[in-house]
Motif scaffolding. Structure first.
Motif, short mmCIF file in Angstrom:
data_model
loop_
_atom_site.label_atom_id
_atom_site.label_comp_id
_atom_site.label_asym_id
_atom_site.label_seq_id
_atom_site.Cartn_x
_atom_site.Cartn_y
_atom_site.Cartn_z
N SER A 1 24.11 -116.49 -12.88
CA SER A 1 23.67 -115.28 -12.22
C SER A 1 24.45 -114.09 -12.86
O SER A 1 26.05 -114.68 -12.96
CB SER A 1 23.32 -115.11 -10.87
N PRO A 2 24.55 -112.87 -12.95
CA PRO A 2 25.39 -111.99 -13.31
C PRO A 2 26.53 -111.75 -12.32
O PRO A 2 27.84 -111.53 -12.55
CB PRO A 2 24.71 -110.45 -13.55
N ILE B 1 26.40 -104.69 -10.08
CA ILE B 1 27.04 -105.65 -9.01
C ILE B 1 27.93 -105.39 -8.21
O ILE B 1 29.00 -104.47 -8.76
CB ILE B 1 27.41 -106.94 -10.26
N TYR B 2 27.93 -105.37 -6.97
CA TYR B 2 29.02 -105.23 -6.19
C TYR B 2 29.54 -106.68 -5.68
O TYR B 2 28.99 -107.30 -5.07
CB TYR B 2 28.48 -104.67 -4.98
N ILE C 1 29.84 -103.11 -18.69
CA ILE C 1 29.94 -101.68 -19.20
C ILE C 1 30.98 -101.05 -18.48
O ILE C 1 31.80 -100.36 -19.13
CB ILE C 1 28.63 -101.05 -19.04
N SER C 2 31.11 -101.16 -17.15
CA SER C 2 32.11 -100.31 -16.52
C SER C 2 32.46 -101.07 -15.32
O SER C 2 31.57 -101.66 -14.45
CB SER C 2 31.87 -98.72 -16.21
N THR C 3 34.00 -101.02 -14.90
CA THR C 3 34.02 -101.89 -13.45
C THR C 3 35.06 -101.13 -12.97
O THR C 3 36.21 -100.84 -13.37
CB THR C 3 34.67 -103.31 -13.93
N LEU D 1 28.95 -102.13 -13.48
CA LEU D 1 27.53 -101.99 -14.35
C LEU D 1 27.68 -102.84 -15.36
O LEU D 1 28.34 -102.84 -16.21
CB LEU D 1 27.38 -100.33 -14.93
N MET D 2 26.67 -103.63 -15.42
CA MET D 2 26.47 -105.01 -16.39
C MET D 2 25.25 -104.89 -17.00
O MET D 2 24.29 -104.34 -16.54
CB MET D 2 26.51 -106.07 -15.61
#
Length: 136
Positions: free
Chosen positions: A2-3, A64-65, A104-106, A131-132
């Motif tokens: 899972s992501p 994703i949090y 993409i961004s974390t 954001l993935m």
């Protein structure tokens, strides 16, 4: 995979490999566990959430949090650890996610500090927002 689990593994690897973080929290004290840890200071990987982001018709994006709990015996120490974690997370792109997922961004989107009712324990709660693009 899972992501959200892929992100957790990548975050753990990043934090354990960042000298400014491990100077404050030994890598062995960075765990996925429940409750107050046995060793202080600690970073505990806690709650997570994956939300579909409708950016494209392919539906391959997720927000994703990941929640990180910082446990120490002093509030200033919790703040120092949070600062080191933020710098590690936001300092460079998260790479090497398993299963072909791509961050993409974390960013660290939220940090709050609590005093435990025992009067001795400081607790920081951080939310990492990623954001993935997920592999299909």
């Amino acid at each position: 995979m899972s992501p959200d689990l892929a992100l957790q593994k990548a975050l753990l690897a990043r934090l354990a490999a960042t000298a400014d973080v491990t100077a404050l929290v030994p890598a062995a004290n960075m765990v996925d566990a429940f409750g107050i840890p046995q060793r202080f200071p600690s970073i505990v990987f806690g709650e997570g959430q994956a939300v579909r982001e409708p950016l494209t018709l392919e539906a391959r994006h997720r927000r994703i949090y990941a929640t990180l709990h910082i446990w120490t015996k002093s509030a200033p120490s919790a703040r120092a650890i949070a600062g080191a974690v933020t710098a590690a997370v936001e300092g460079s792109p998260i790479v090497g996610l398993e299963n072909g997922h791509h961050a993409i961004s974390t960013v660290v989107s939220d940090t709050r500090f609590l005093r435990d009712p025992d009067g001795e324990t400081a607790h920081g709660v951080m939310t990492v927002d990623c954001l993935m693009e997920v592999a299909t």
